[in-house]
Write an enzyme that holds these catalytic residues in place. Structure first.
Site, PDB file in Angstrom:
ATOM      1  CB  THR A 134      -0.907  -0.015   1.254  1.00  0.00           C
ATOM      2  OG1 THR A 134      -1.403   1.303   1.483  1.00  0.00           O
ATOM      3  CG2 THR A 134      -0.147  -0.422   2.508  1.00  0.00           C
ATOM      4  CG  ASP A 135      -1.108   4.994  -0.936  1.00  0.00           C
ATOM      5  OD1 ASP A 135      -1.633   4.356  -0.011  1.00  0.00           O
ATOM      6  OD2 ASP A 135      -1.698   5.921  -1.542  1.00  0.00           O
ATOM      7  CD  GLU A 136      -3.250   3.555   4.344  1.00  0.00           C
ATOM      8  OE1 GLU A 136      -3.124   3.556   5.572  1.00  0.00           O
ATOM      9  OE2 GLU A 136      -4.334   3.348   3.771  1.00  0.00           O
ATOM     10  CE1 TYR A 159      -3.238  -2.438   6.001  1.00  0.00           C
ATOM     11  CE2 TYR A 159      -3.163  -0.087   5.494  1.00  0.00           C
ATOM     12  CZ  TYR A 159      -3.243  -1.402   5.070  1.00  0.00           C
ATOM     13  OH  TYR A 159      -3.323  -1.696   3.735  1.00  0.00           O
ATOM     14  CE  LYS A 163      -0.104  -4.536   3.140  1.00  0.00           C
ATOM     15  NZ  LYS A 163      -0.541  -5.867   2.642  1.00  0.00           N
TER      16      LYS A 163
END
Ligand code: NAD
Ligand code: TYD
Length: 351
Positions: A134-136, A159, A163
């Site tokens: 994810t870009d997060e 989260y 990741k």
């Protein structure tokens, strides 16, 4: 004939990916391993459950014996790891399960694949492990600039940090063993089958039930929205054409503030479904802890190397999505019964 091990295929993006791949290719077989947490729903896969190319296994990606058995029983060519705990708000409340599934589950899969694919001096031809990230993991942007593959990792939530941890282990398998991997980092997805704890389906569900629409903070946080099928298309292209060891960012330059999204959903439902649904439903609530301000992806690398382009723009995608939820109210009612209702009632009481 390629065999895919898809993990988390009963969730939002995973189920869209299963549909996308079985529609696009005749000559594949696809094994879906999913634990069926609250976010996994076999109803998402009803249309393919009897397809001879498809097989479902209920199980946990942290279950080493089960994962090893899958590699023993099947000649798996590609692993596509979607399985994850995926909701930031839940990660703030209960971080441990995120580290367990997102990090330890990833290591379990990597190790089983490595053992199955290892030959003298390397790995069997045509194998690949793809980590759906994810870009997060990049953290939060200011008003300008974009996330590139070279942007340093700087996650903020339990989260995104889990990741990011998983991404680093995947990278280590390439750096240490030359194990064939790719990592994709996509922006926020929207579309059919998304569990209504995430912004867009939550808004649609609450509008239809005339419940308040909780907006965290000032509503000006920005997300870069991508229609889920465009993400599936990117994953397919990276599996089949990505250079080993590389990360590919995926996003379609569709940045919107949260309040813009809310107003779009209200406007559509007001005009097409129920004129009693208005902006009066908006309720500004306490901000999310550690709330990332802005995400924005630079997709130059995947476009230039693999020719990926998104096909659905935001205006068309959001209407398609709202219509899907309107046409699938029973799905929504079923997934929002029981545990969901209790969880949200508690959460809103706390705000
Ligand atoms: P989701 O929460 O809808 O689905 C996750 C699926 O994984 C569920 O079916 C769940 O049952 C399964 N699962 C959870 N723990 C498991 C375990 N231990 N073993 C086996 N299965 C397990 O998530 P999603 O939105 O479809 O996201 C899929 C992947 O894409 C995640 O890895 C997420 O980080 C990534 N991603 C999501 C977005 C987004 O906007 N939703 C954007 C970029 C990347
Ligand atoms: P979400 O869908 O949870 O995705 P992510 O946090 O992974 O980006 O949230 C999208 C944005 O919407 C995020 O800025 C938080 C915000 N948000 C609200 O304002 N209200 C809500 O009820 C939810 C679920 C999210």
């Amino acid at each position: 004939m390629k065999t895919y091990l898809v993990t988390g295929g009963a969730g939002f993006i995973g189920s869209n990916f299963v549909h996308y791949m079985l529609k696009k290719y005749n000559d594949i077989s696809l094994i879906n391993i999913d634990k069926l947490t609250y976010a996994g729903n076999l109803e998402n896969l009803k249309a393919v459950e009897n397809d001879p190319r498809y097989m479902f296994v209920q199980g946990d990606i942290c279950d080493k014996a089960l994962v090893e058995k899958l590699f023993k029983d099947h000649d798996i060519d590609f692993v596509v790891n979607f399985a994850a705990e995926s909701h930031v708000d839940r990660s703030i409340r209960e971080p441990e399960v995120f580290v367990n599934t997102n990090v330890l589950g990833t290591v379990t899969l990597l190790n089983a694949a490595k053992n199955a694919w290892e030959i003298k001096d390397g790995f069997k031809e045509g194998k690949k492990y793809l980590q759906v990230s994810t870009d997060e993991v990049y953290g939060s942007l200011g008003e300008t600039g974009y996330f590139r593959e070279t942007t340093p990792i700087d996650p903020h939530s339990p989260y995104s940090s889990s990741k990011a941890g998983a991404d680093l282990v995947v990278k280590a398998y390439f750096d240490t063993y030359k194990f064939p991997i790719n990592i994709t980092r996509c922006s926020n997805n929207y579309g059919p089958y998304q569990f209504p704890e995430k912004l867009i389906p939550l808004l649609i569900n609450n509008c239809l039930n005339k419940k308040l629409l909780p907006i965290y903070g000032d509503g000006l946080n920005i997300r870069d929205w991508l229609y889920v099928e465009d993400h599936c298309k990117a994953i397919d292209m990276v599996i089949n054409g990505g250079r080993f060891g590389e990360v590919y960012n995926v996003g379609g330059h569709n940045e919107r503030t949260n309040i813009h999204i809310v107003k779009t959903v209200i406007d559509y439902i007001n005009k097409n479904v129920d004129s009693a649904v208005t902006e009066n439903l908006i309720k500004y609530v306490e901000d999310r802890k550690g709330h990332d301000r802005r995400y924005g992806i630079d997709p130059t690398k995947i476009r230039e190397e693999l020719g990926w382009e998104p096909e659905t723009d935001y205006e068309a995608g959001i209407v398609k999505t709202i219509k899907w939820y309107l046409g699938n109210k029973e799905w929504m009612d079923r997934v929002t019964s029981g545990e969901y209702t209790k969880y949200y009632e508690k959460m809103y009481e706390a705000k």
